[in-house]
Design a protein around this motif. Structure first.
Motif, PDB file in Angstrom:
ATOM      1  N   ASN A  77       0.827  -1.209   0.000  1.00 44.73           N
ATOM      2  CA  ASN A  77       0.000   0.000   0.000  1.00 44.73           C
ATOM      3  C   ASN A  77       0.854   1.249   0.000  1.00 44.73           C
ATOM      4  O   ASN A  77       0.539   2.240  -0.657  1.00 44.73           O
ATOM      5  N   LEU A  78       1.958   1.211   0.769  1.00 46.27           N
ATOM      6  CA  LEU A  78       2.823   2.386   0.818  1.00 46.27           C
ATOM      7  C   LEU A  78       3.399   2.674  -0.561  1.00 46.27           C
ATOM      8  O   LEU A  78       3.530   3.830  -0.952  1.00 46.27           O
ATOM      9  N   ILE A 126       2.044   1.957  -3.464  1.00 37.49           N
ATOM     10  CA  ILE A 126       1.013   2.500  -4.347  1.00 37.49           C
ATOM     11  C   ILE A 126       0.760   3.964  -4.007  1.00 37.49           C
ATOM     12  O   ILE A 126       0.511   4.791  -4.891  1.00 37.49           O
ATOM     13  N   SER A 127       0.829   4.301  -2.723  1.00 35.42           N
ATOM     14  CA  SER A 127       0.565   5.695  -2.329  1.00 35.42           C
ATOM     15  C   SER A 127       1.511   6.651  -3.005  1.00 35.42           C
ATOM     16  O   SER A 127       1.188   7.819  -3.197  1.00 35.42           O
ATOM     17  N   LEU A 128       2.714   6.162  -3.332  1.00 33.36           N
ATOM     18  CA  LEU A 128       3.691   7.069  -3.907  1.00 33.36           C
ATOM     19  C   LEU A 128       3.660   7.117  -5.421  1.00 33.36           C
ATOM     20  O   LEU A 128       4.451   7.816  -6.026  1.00 33.36           O
ATOM     21  N   LEU A 129       2.738   6.360  -6.040  1.00 29.63           N
ATOM     22  CA  LEU A 129       2.700   6.394  -7.504  1.00 29.63           C
ATOM     23  C   LEU A 129       1.740   7.476  -7.940  1.00 29.63           C
ATOM     24  O   LEU A 129       0.551   7.263  -8.062  1.00 29.63           O
ATOM     25  N   ASP A 130       2.273   8.636  -8.172  1.00 30.75           N
ATOM     26  CA  ASP A 130       1.435   9.748  -8.611  1.00 30.75           C
ATOM     27  C   ASP A 130       0.974   9.574 -10.040  1.00 30.75           C
ATOM     28  O   ASP A 130       1.477   8.739 -10.761  1.00 30.75           O
TER      29      ASP A 130
END
Lengths: 710, 241
Positions: free
Chosen positions: B87-88, B90-94
């Motif tokens: 999840n972390l 994915i959170s960083l894939l802008d």
């Protein structure tokens, strides 16, 4: 027939055309004589500043006198480094004047009020700095009450850069010949410093969300954005924050403070600060460095990087969030070196708690939220707390508090209830139920309804995430592509929602969704101490026991077992605060008072968050439940103390005086039982030492004892 | 467990400085971190925070973006379940602008729902379903291009399974275990179980799992412990006559 145009001589009479030509040639001749034009131009140039000055004078005249005197005295206070008056000006006078005169318009432009400042004895530099600070207030007002346009945004960015440049890189004074920048000799109230950093990040966030809306931009704006790619870029914002932290060496300062704590002859905070660097010694820089750490936490959360956000809080987190005996709460007096404003408290806890929530560390998140919500409740009772006469600030805090409460409600429903180690605070839970009772009910039941409730609360309470990059304004093809994209058509092949909020929402819902079948599972487990998997799968309505199809039965059983593994997995969580291992044999008590706290915010150990523990032995499930014994000690102690207090009070208070017969009776009964009275006097002497023994404390004697004797 | 996640012992000092300092924002350092990722892939190590640093650099400098690296990072993160690593990441894939300069078409948007699905199956402990999906034809491209390079990918997934099984079971049927671990032949299963240190029962149908903090349960009554200092006031009041 069209009208003849003035300059197309072809349509005119020959004569007229000649005349026009002659005139034109005259001008051409004059044009070939540049001197005349220069002269004219020079005259115009001389007039222009006069014109501007006239405009400014007019504007200045329009400024009310109160405001003028305010500005002058404000400037004087800053020059004199008079912190109390600066604080008063900033926290009370400025908002009052804003409400009175400028609630719908902007404050006067900095250029307009500049002439006022030269009346005080100030150098150019000092005036310049005051104007920078004034602009900070000016733009803050624009952003909060009015709608900033693109010029405002660009200018406010430049102003902030100038301010930070001044603070970080101003050349040292003339005596010192080194090229090193020196600390600046300026004093500002803490509230203002926090507002500077807060506003800086807020403007950045607002700019980013405005920037990503490509479709609503006008042509001019597109051009300006194409040129100004450096404005409000993530790198520059991060650069500012990191530089402030590095310059003020705030982390080293906290580490040094921690070391000092253990020593016997501890130096004071100021001495420690001086020994680290000249910047750290100044409260201005210390405060700014400290607030920058909190600002960095916020920026990282907005960009979606939760672990890094917690990591930057390594030293400060221990200090602020306490837990290692080194907290802001414990010895507040010794840590006046670092400020604790309520606004910073709330903001920090909100972001840290949110990070924990996204990391699925729900016990830690709950703990953080409970701390800050308790603090807020206490603060609300003392509404006249200094610094809170600013209503708009209080509103903002109330809004953050509301969102924190929503996050708390979500975490409460996600932590499987009934854990002895999470110690959910009843006070806060009841507040949450009042406010979000409907959603909480839906969330605890599980199922698809719960997901809707989670989504609602998440969208309300999450921070406003931003995209780190701007749409490619400097690439005209790409922009054209974006503009022409059909908004109703979903973006091709993009399974990641492009809006960052949606992306995080989806991740959160996936975690929450995986937990939705668990409450029902738990409720079945409550009923048994041991159970076969077959029976469990039948309970879950996955298949009827009488079903003869072996495969489906097996599948259902498999499904049930896998859910059990999920349940087990979810009842384990990383936590920073771990109960001390106190139990060795079965049935011993595990003392909740024995908690150990692990160091930094990211660390932690696995703890169990559920009171229902189970294990599968081939095909049988064994269940063990932990219960919390009745807690009566607190109640008894409190009531004992209260009764003792009442007793003391009554003993110490004088008898009510009655007139007439009753008085005689008193006197009579008083003499009748002298022995009893002396006993009473002894009693009173011990119990109420402050009262003189000759006071009429005769009740102890006269009242009960005579009747007893009788 | 958490301390080694924050700072794995296999991380070199160079990487440690990069990850913990301000240098992580320097775009020219992305090569070092990418090399470290490939080192992790080849030698079965895993360093979550360093990989997140790569993703953050991609977030700020979209011209550095390399989809293969991202897919590899996500694959590595699958093996960390149930920790929130995936999840972390994915959170960083802008979002990225559509006109990004890439030589080949971007494989990431196609693979992402697949990876999401796999992760979800792992998080919900649906291990047989996971293996079925993984071995299916649809995921052939994933297997051929990415996971085949990642040394020990299947073993790291098996470790996820073992973590879940270890905490839930004291004894588990051999067939079921084989199904979860995707080890079909009995010899493979026996070898794997022996490596773990677990034992079979006499008929070979049930595997016993040694006790660990998670699978030993006991009913605990959490009693309140009253300490003497709390009672001093009451006792001193009672001491007065």
């Amino acid at each position: 027939m069209s009208r003849p145009t003035l300059w197309s001589t072809a349509d005119m009479d020959e004569d007229l055309a000649d005349a026009v030509d002659a005139e034109l040639s005259l001008y051409v001749q004059q044009g070939q004589n540049p001197a005349i034009y220069d002269q004219l131009g020079a005259q115009i140039e001389q007039l222009e500043p006069l014109l501007a000055i006239q405009q400014h004078m007019a504007a200045l005249a329009a400024v009310p006198d109160v405001v003028k005197s305010f500005i002058v005295s404000f400037h004087q206070a800053i020059l004199n480094r008079d912190l109390p008056s600066i604080t008063i000006f900033y926290t009370t006078t400025f908002p009052k004047l804003t409400d009175r005169f400028y609630s719908r318009t902007e404050w006067p432009e900095p250029e307009t009020i500049a002439p006022l400042l030269s009346s005080n004895e100030a150098t150019e530099d000092q005036i310049h700095i005051f104007l920078v600070l004034y602009r900070d207030l000016y733009y803050r007002h624009v952003y909060s009450r009015l709608h900033p346009n693109i010029d405002d945004r660009f200018h406010s960015y430049e102003n902030s850069c100038e301010l930070f440049n001044y603070l970080l890189n101003s050349p040292s004074s003339a005596d010192d010949n080194s090229d090193e920048p020196a600390p600046v000799d300026l004093v500002l109230p803490e509230q203002w410093l926090w507002d500077i950093i807060d506003e800086f990040i807020y403007q950045f966030q607002v700019f980013c969300s405005w920037r990503s809306k490509v479709k609503s931009k006008t042509g001019d704006e597109l051009m300006m954005l194409a040129d100004g790619t450096g404005v409000w870029s993530s790198y520059s914002v991060l650069n500012v924050l990191y530089s402030l932290i590095q310059k003020s060496k705030i982390n080293e300062f906290i580490v040094a403070l921690k070391e000092e704590q253990g020593k016997e002859s501890a130096r004071s905070a100021e001495e420690v600060a001086k020994s680290i660097s000249p910047y750290t010694a100044l409260p201005l820089y210390r405060t700014l460095g400290y607030f920058s750490v909190l600002g960095l936490l916020r920026v990282h959360v907005l960009l979606g990087d939760f672990t890094l956000a917690l990591k930057v809080m390594d030293q400060v987190g221990e200090f602020l969030l306490g837990g290692s005996g080194f907290g802001a709460k414990a010895n507040k007096s010794s840590f006046t070196a670092l400020p604790t404003l309520p606004a910073t408290h709330i903001s920090t806890h909100y972001y840290v708690g949110f990070c924990y929530m996204m990391l699925r560390r729900y016990p830690d998140a709950i703990r953080t939220f409970v701390t800050v919500l308790n603090f807020l409740q206490r603060m609300q009772r003392m509404r006249n707390y200094s610094g809170y006469e600013r209503k708009d600030q209080y509103d903002q805090i109330a809004k953050t508090a509301d969102r924190t409460l929503a996050l708390y409600a979500m975490c409460h429903s996600l932590v499987l209830p009934g854990s002895p180690f999470t110690r959910l605070d009843d006070n806060i839970t009841s507040t949450a139920k009042e406010r979000y009772g409907d959603q909480m009910g839906r969330m605890s039941k599980g199922g698809s309804d719960a997901l809707a409730a989670f989504e609602e609360l998440f969208l309300y309470a999450c921070p406003k995430f931003i995209n780190a990059n701007s749409p490619p304004y400097d690439d005209p093809d790409a922009i054209a592509l974006l503009l022409s994209a059909d908004p109703t058509e979903p973006a091709e092949g993009s399974p990641i929602p492009t809006d960052p909020t949606q992306r995080h929402l989806r991740l959160f819902l996936a975690s929450a969704g995986a937990q939705s079948p668990l409450p029902t599972l738990r409720s079945f487990l409550h009923l048994y101490t041991s159970l076969t998997t077959e029976k469990l799968s039948s309970f879950l309505d996955l298949v009827k026991v009488s079903e003869s199809d072996q495969e489906t039965v097996e599948e259902a059983e498999e499904e049930a077992i896998q859910e059990m593994m999920v349940l087990k997995q979810n009842s384990r969580s990383l936590s920073r605060i771990v109960p001390a291992q106190g139990r060795s044999e079965k049935g011993n008590d595990a003392s909740p008072a024995g908690l150990t706290v692990i160091g930094t915010l990211l660390e932690g150990e696995m703890i169990s968050t559920s009171d229902l523990n189970f294990v599968i032995d081939d095909n049988t499930i064994h269940i063990a439940e932990s219960t919390v014994g009745r807690r009566y000690a607190g109640w008894f102690i409190k009531n004992t103390e209260r009764s003792q207090r009442v007793l003391d009070e009554i003993r110490g208070s004088p008898l009510p005086v009655f007139k007439g017969k009753v008085g005689q009776k008193q006197g009579a009964s008083g003499t009748v039982a002298p022995g009893a009275e002396s006993v009473a006097i002894n009693d009173s002497a011990e119990a109420a030492q402050k009262k003189a023994p000759t006071k009429t404390v005769a009740w102890g004697g006269a009242g009960t004892r005579t009747t007893l004797d009788a | 467990m958490s301390a080694s996640w924050i700072s794995p012992p296999t991380r070199t000092e160079l990487i440690e400085n990069l990850v913990s300092g301000v240098d992580r924002y320097n775009p020219s350092n992305v090569g070092i971190l990418e090399d470290y990722l490939y080192h992790q892939i080849r030698s079965q190590e895993y360093d979550c925070l360093a990989n997140l640093a790569i993703l953050k650099l991609y977030q700020f400098n979209s011209d550095l973006y390399n989809p293969d690296v991202v897919v590899n990072i996500l694959i590595k993160a699958l093996g960390a379940s149930p920790l929130p690593d995936f999840n972390l990441c994915i959170s960083l894939l802008d979002e990225r602008s559509p006109n990004a300069s890439l030589d080949e078409p971007d494989p990431l948007p196609a693979l992402l729902p697949v990876l999401h699905g796999l992760h979800h199956l792992l998080y919900r402990c649906r291990f047989p379903a996971f293996w079925r999906a993984y071995r299916s034809d649809q995921l052939e491209s994933l297997r051929d291009n990415y996971t085949v390079e990642c040394a020990g990918f299947e073993d790291s997934i098996r470790e996820v399974v073992i973590r879940a099984v270890k905490s839930t079971f004291t004894r588990i049927g051999t067939d079921r275990l084989g199904l979860y671990l995707d080890l079909d032949s009995p010899e493979e299963l026996q070898a794997y179980v022996a490596k773990l240190g677990w034992t079979f029962n006499s008929e070979g149908t049930v595997v016993s799992i040694p006790p660990n903090p998670d699978n030993q349960i006991e009913a605990v009554v959490v009693q309140e412990s009253i300490k003497l200092p709390q009672l001093t006031k009451v006792i001193s009041q009672a001491a007065r006559p």
